[in-house]
Design a protein around this motif. Sequence first.
Motif, PDB file in Angstrom:
ATOM      1  N   HIS A 152     -10.093  24.253  -7.331  1.00  0.00           N
ATOM      2  CA  HIS A 152     -11.214  25.007  -7.866  1.00  0.00           C
ATOM      3  C   HIS A 152     -11.807  25.879  -6.759  1.00  0.00           C
ATOM      4  O   HIS A 152     -12.238  25.377  -5.715  1.00  0.00           O
ATOM      5  CB  HIS A 152     -12.285  24.053  -8.408  1.00  0.00           C
ATOM      6  N   SER A 153     -11.781  27.171  -6.978  1.00  0.00           N
ATOM      7  CA  SER A 153     -12.324  28.109  -6.005  1.00  0.00           C
ATOM      8  C   SER A 153     -12.753  29.368  -6.748  1.00  0.00           C
ATOM      9  O   SER A 153     -12.353  29.589  -7.900  1.00  0.00           O
ATOM     10  CB  SER A 153     -11.281  28.455  -4.933  1.00  0.00           C
ATOM     11  N   ASN A 163     -12.096  30.349 -12.562  1.00  0.00           N
ATOM     12  CA  ASN A 163     -12.443  28.924 -12.672  1.00  0.00           C
ATOM     13  C   ASN A 163     -11.326  28.087 -13.302  1.00  0.00           C
ATOM     14  O   ASN A 163     -11.553  26.934 -13.694  1.00  0.00           O
ATOM     15  CB  ASN A 163     -13.735  28.716 -13.483  1.00  0.00           C
ATOM     16  N   TYR A 164     -10.131  28.643 -13.361  1.00  0.00           N
ATOM     17  CA  TYR A 164      -9.018  27.983 -14.039  1.00  0.00           C
ATOM     18  C   TYR A 164      -8.272  27.056 -13.092  1.00  0.00           C
ATOM     19  O   TYR A 164      -8.064  27.378 -11.923  1.00  0.00           O
ATOM     20  CB  TYR A 164      -8.061  29.057 -14.575  1.00  0.00           C
ATOM     21  N   LYS A 214      -0.293  26.059 -18.991  1.00  0.00           N
ATOM     22  CA  LYS A 214      -0.118  24.616 -18.882  1.00  0.00           C
ATOM     23  C   LYS A 214      -1.392  24.072 -18.257  1.00  0.00           C
ATOM     24  O   LYS A 214      -1.660  24.275 -17.070  1.00  0.00           O
ATOM     25  CB  LYS A 214       1.095  24.247 -18.031  1.00  0.00           C
ATOM     26  N   VAL A 215      -2.179  23.366 -19.059  1.00  0.00           N
ATOM     27  CA  VAL A 215      -3.490  22.914 -18.609  1.00  0.00           C
ATOM     28  C   VAL A 215      -3.890  21.682 -19.412  1.00  0.00           C
ATOM     29  O   VAL A 215      -3.524  21.539 -20.580  1.00  0.00           O
ATOM     30  CB  VAL A 215      -4.545  24.044 -18.780  1.00  0.00           C
ATOM     31  N   SER A 216      -4.647  20.800 -18.768  1.00  0.00           N
ATOM     32  CA  SER A 216      -5.254  19.648 -19.430  1.00  0.00           C
ATOM     33  C   SER A 216      -6.765  19.863 -19.396  1.00  0.00           C
ATOM     34  O   SER A 216      -7.433  19.493 -18.419  1.00  0.00           O
ATOM     35  CB  SER A 216      -4.882  18.348 -18.704  1.00  0.00           C
ATOM     36  N   PRO A 217      -7.326  20.485 -20.437  1.00  0.00           N
ATOM     37  CA  PRO A 217      -8.724  20.936 -20.375  1.00  0.00           C
ATOM     38  C   PRO A 217      -9.729  19.835 -20.071  1.00  0.00           C
ATOM     39  O   PRO A 217     -10.687  20.050 -19.317  1.00  0.00           O
ATOM     40  CB  PRO A 217      -8.961  21.523 -21.767  1.00  0.00           C
ATOM     41  N   TYR A 218      -9.524  18.645 -20.644  1.00  0.00           N
ATOM     42  CA  TYR A 218     -10.516  17.585 -20.489  1.00  0.00           C
ATOM     43  C   TYR A 218     -10.368  16.835 -19.167  1.00  0.00           C
ATOM     44  O   TYR A 218     -11.244  16.060 -18.795  1.00  0.00           O
ATOM     45  CB  TYR A 218     -10.412  16.596 -21.661  1.00  0.00           C
ATOM     46  N   VAL A 219      -9.281  17.081 -18.463  1.00  0.00           N
ATOM     47  CA  VAL A 219      -9.036  16.417 -17.185  1.00  0.00           C
ATOM     48  C   VAL A 219      -9.223  17.384 -16.019  1.00  0.00           C
ATOM     49  O   VAL A 219      -9.870  17.052 -15.013  1.00  0.00           O
ATOM     50  CB  VAL A 219      -7.616  15.820 -17.140  1.00  0.00           C
ATOM     51  N   ASP A 220      -8.672  18.590 -16.162  1.00  0.00           N
ATOM     52  CA  ASP A 220      -8.565  19.505 -15.027  1.00  0.00           C
ATOM     53  C   ASP A 220      -9.737  20.465 -14.865  1.00  0.00           C
ATOM     54  O   ASP A 220     -10.075  20.837 -13.740  1.00  0.00           O
ATOM     55  CB  ASP A 220      -7.280  20.337 -15.143  1.00  0.00           C
TER      56      ASP A 220
END
Length: 299
Positions: free
Chosen positions: A103-104, A262-263, A132-138
């Motif tokens: 996160h930067s 913020n991704y 490819k993303v895990s919204p609730y984790v990452d």
Amino acid sequence: MILARGEMLNNTSVNLCALLICICVQMDMAYASTPNGVDENDLIFKASFDGNGDADIAGGDPKLYLASSFAQRAEAKPGLNSNNIHLIEGEGILGGTLAFHRHSPEIIVFKGKDNLPPAEENMEGSVSLWLKVSPYVDLPDEFVDPIMVIDKAWNDSALFIDFDKGSEKEFRLGVFSDYSFWNPKDIPFDDISRDARPMLGLSSRIFLDQKWTHVAFTWQHVNTDKDAKASLYINGDYQGSLVRKQMFTWDESKLEIILGMNYLGALDELKIFNRALHEEEIAALYNNTLSSAATDNTD
């Protein structure tokens, strides 16, 4: 030789059928010869994130730029010299991928001029990409924009997909006209009802942990007297549309394609088309990419 009326009709029918068959065959050949079922002439920008990250196809500047933050995007520098964002070979849906590890405030920028359909009368276009993303984790508890098309501000002639902040992480398509057009009374955004906002929302549970998800959105009839239509697709399936009048004005010297605000996750196979693709074409982009990925994995 004089032909009877029945013979003339039969000959005419045979000739007409032959002509129709020929036309259909030619159309099928033309469709099949284009990549992913879409005419390659309609593709104006493609970044596969293989190699150095620069665009493979570009109507304008193909270079990838890195900005230290959204506020400093005008000072973005070419190349990917970052400890937080990397190109990873062989980890994409096809080939390499663009990965946001930490996160930067850093973001990726491509110049928009000639890499996007112009904001002219009857403006239309399409964007296709894989996440490819895990919204609730990452994802952090902030607004997260995997991609944004912008020249001024997020709510002024801007297109984007984002994950809302908060526990639900709603996934949204935002299509914001010129600010003075969609919000002439300058009403604070939090005071605007959900139905009146130019956004379309879905549950983030459509994104499966560590699985590639195809996202596409289209827009058409912008800058006309009729209602514009912006549609969202997930994994080739239609999810819904925003239907309302839209007026866009872009300063192409400031127009940018911004990736990764913020991704935290991976992004691959970004494509931009100069027209609104049909539902069948979106499905073809999804299915044919999966087929190519399966072939690559068996080689």
